[in-house]
Design a protein around this motif. Sequence first.
Motif, PDB file in Angstrom:
ATOM      1  N   UNK A 262     -58.193 -26.618 -34.827  1.00  0.00           N
ATOM      2  CA  UNK A 262     -58.348 -25.473 -33.919  1.00  0.00           C
ATOM      3  C   UNK A 262     -57.877 -24.221 -34.654  1.00  0.00           C
ATOM      4  N   UNK A 263     -58.829 -23.412 -35.095  1.00  0.00           N
ATOM      5  CA  UNK A 263     -58.501 -22.314 -36.008  1.00  0.00           C
ATOM      6  C   UNK A 263     -58.159 -20.996 -35.315  1.00  0.00           C
ATOM      7  N   UNK A 264     -58.902 -20.618 -34.263  1.00  0.00           N
ATOM      8  CA  UNK A 264     -58.696 -19.318 -33.623  1.00  0.00           C
ATOM      9  C   UNK A 264     -58.541 -19.485 -32.116  1.00  0.00           C
ATOM     10  N   UNK A 265     -57.542 -18.803 -31.560  1.00  0.00           N
ATOM     11  CA  UNK A 265     -57.387 -18.711 -30.112  1.00  0.00           C
ATOM     12  C   UNK A 265     -57.161 -17.238 -29.784  1.00  0.00           C
ATOM     13  N   UNK A 266     -58.081 -16.650 -29.045  1.00  0.00           N
ATOM     14  CA  UNK A 266     -58.001 -15.242 -28.674  1.00  0.00           C
ATOM     15  C   UNK A 266     -58.114 -15.135 -27.164  1.00  0.00           C
ATOM     16  N   UNK A 267     -57.180 -14.417 -26.523  1.00  0.00           N
ATOM     17  CA  UNK A 267     -57.141 -14.394 -25.068  1.00  0.00           C
ATOM     18  C   UNK A 267     -56.484 -13.109 -24.566  1.00  0.00           C
ATOM     19  N   UNK A 268     -56.718 -12.824 -23.298  1.00  0.00           N
ATOM     20  CA  UNK A 268     -56.075 -11.703 -22.624  1.00  0.00           C
ATOM     21  C   UNK A 268     -54.750 -12.196 -22.050  1.00  0.00           C
ATOM     22  N   UNK A 269     -53.643 -11.552 -22.429  1.00  0.00           N
ATOM     23  CA  UNK A 269     -52.337 -11.971 -21.933  1.00  0.00           C
ATOM     24  C   UNK A 269     -52.298 -11.830 -20.408  1.00  0.00           C
ATOM     25  N   UNK A 270     -51.891 -12.888 -19.689  1.00  0.00           N
ATOM     26  CA  UNK A 270     -51.965 -12.879 -18.227  1.00  0.00           C
ATOM     27  C   UNK A 270     -51.061 -11.852 -17.551  1.00  0.00           C
ATOM     28  N   UNK A 271     -50.037 -11.365 -18.249  1.00  0.00           N
ATOM     29  CA  UNK A 271     -49.127 -10.383 -17.656  1.00  0.00           C
ATOM     30  C   UNK A 271     -49.366  -8.977 -18.181  1.00  0.00           C
ATOM     31  N   UNK A 272     -49.478  -8.854 -19.503  1.00  0.00           N
ATOM     32  CA  UNK A 272     -49.603  -7.517 -20.100  1.00  0.00           C
ATOM     33  C   UNK A 272     -51.039  -7.009 -20.164  1.00  0.00           C
ATOM     34  N   UNK A 273     -52.018  -7.920 -20.078  1.00  0.00           N
ATOM     35  CA  UNK A 273     -53.411  -7.519 -20.207  1.00  0.00           C
ATOM     36  C   UNK A 273     -53.825  -7.240 -21.643  1.00  0.00           C
ATOM     37  N   UNK A 274     -52.942  -7.526 -22.590  1.00  0.00           N
ATOM     38  CA  UNK A 274     -53.207  -7.262 -23.999  1.00  0.00           C
ATOM     39  C   UNK A 274     -54.064  -8.374 -24.609  1.00  0.00           C
ATOM     40  N   UNK A 275     -55.008  -7.994 -25.486  1.00  0.00           N
ATOM     41  CA  UNK A 275     -55.791  -8.984 -26.218  1.00  0.00           C
ATOM     42  C   UNK A 275     -54.938  -9.525 -27.352  1.00  0.00           C
ATOM     43  N   UNK A 276     -54.724 -10.826 -27.378  1.00  0.00           N
ATOM     44  CA  UNK A 276     -53.915 -11.459 -28.413  1.00  0.00           C
ATOM     45  C   UNK A 276     -54.779 -12.471 -29.157  1.00  0.00           C
ATOM     46  N   UNK A 277     -54.737 -12.430 -30.480  1.00  0.00           N
ATOM     47  CA  UNK A 277     -55.549 -13.332 -31.298  1.00  0.00           C
ATOM     48  C   UNK A 277     -54.669 -14.007 -32.346  1.00  0.00           C
TER      49      UNK A 277
END
Length: 326
Positions: free
Chosen positions: A292-307
Motif C-alpha cells: 500500500x504505497x499512497x494514502x491521501x485523505x481529507x482530515x476529518x477534523x481540520x479539513x486538511x488534505x493529507x497525503x
Amino acid sequence: MNSRRNPKETAKRGTRSHSKPNGKLNHKAKAPAATKSFKVNEPSELLPFLLSHITGRGRNAIKSILSRGQVAVNGKAVTQHNFQLHPGQTVTIDQEKPVQVAEMIGLTIVHEDDDLIIVQKDAGLLSIATAEENELTAYRQLMEHVRVSNPKNRIFVVHRLDRDTSGVMMFAKSERIQQALQTTWKDTVKERSYVALVEGAVKRPEGTVSSWLKETSTLKMYSSPHEGDGMHAITHYKLLQANRHFSLLEVKLETGRKNQIRVHMADIGHPIAGDKKYGAETKTVGRLGLHARVLSFIHPTTGELMTFESPIPKTFLKYTAPAPTN
C-alpha cells in the motif's frame, strides 16, 4: 515514508531518536532544567498537580513530560494522568532522564495527532487479530502506545491490510472519528494506491478490471461469471516496469473489496508474486508482492488534505529490473 504535504515535517515525526545527528551536541542550546521535587500536601490527581506546580509550561508540554516517563512518585516512574496522589508523597520531575520508547515490531508511526495515527506496516504483521488468534498485531501495539499517556485511551480500526501486505494504514483515536471516516470513506479518501509485483510480463501498459466478487466456504474470493452476482469491484492498473519474469504495476482501487487486487491480478493471468492462494507459482520473492504505497485523505477534523507515500520495496524493483542489454 513521505508526506507530500510536508516531507520534512513527516520525516521529523517519524524519527524515534532523541539525540543530535552523529552524536554531536549543540552547545548553544539551553541546558535541560534541573531535577525538581514537590511534596504532596493534599489529595490530587497527578496531571492537575503538575499543572499547578510547573510554571512556564503549557498543558501539552507537561502531558508530554508525563508520557515520556520523566515523572516519578516516591521514586517510581508514573505515566497515568489520573494517578492518585496522597499527602506525604514526593513527585519528582527529571527532564534529563533518558526517554524510554517502546520499540514496535513490524510497525512505524509516521504521523500522530489528537484524532489519527498513520503507520507503515511491514509484511507479515496482522492488522488486527480474530477472536481465535492471540498474536502480536498492529492494533495491539498501537493500543499499548496510546495508553502510555492515559490507560483509558483506545484506538479504532478504520481499514485493514492483509497480513502479508505492507504499507500505509490509518487508525482512529476515537469511535467518533472512526465512524466519520468509514461513513464518508468514498468522499474522504482522495487516493489509495498500491504497487503490485506480479508474475509474467504484462503486455498492456494500463487497464481496468471489473467484476463481481463472491466468497467460497473456504473464505477464498473469486470473480463470478454472472454480472450482478456479488459485490462489484473495479481495479485500475498501470505498468511501471517489467522483464520477462515479473511486472511492477501501480494499482488504484475504485472499490475496496476483500482481496480485490489479488483476485483481479489472477483474473488477467498475472497473479501477485508469492500469492499461492490465487495461483502464483513463484516462491523466490519471500513475501506477498503487494504494498500500500499512497494514502491521501481529507482530515476529518481540520479539513486538511493529507497525503502519505511509502517507498516501493526494493525487492519489487529488483525483481522487475529490465534485463541488461549488451
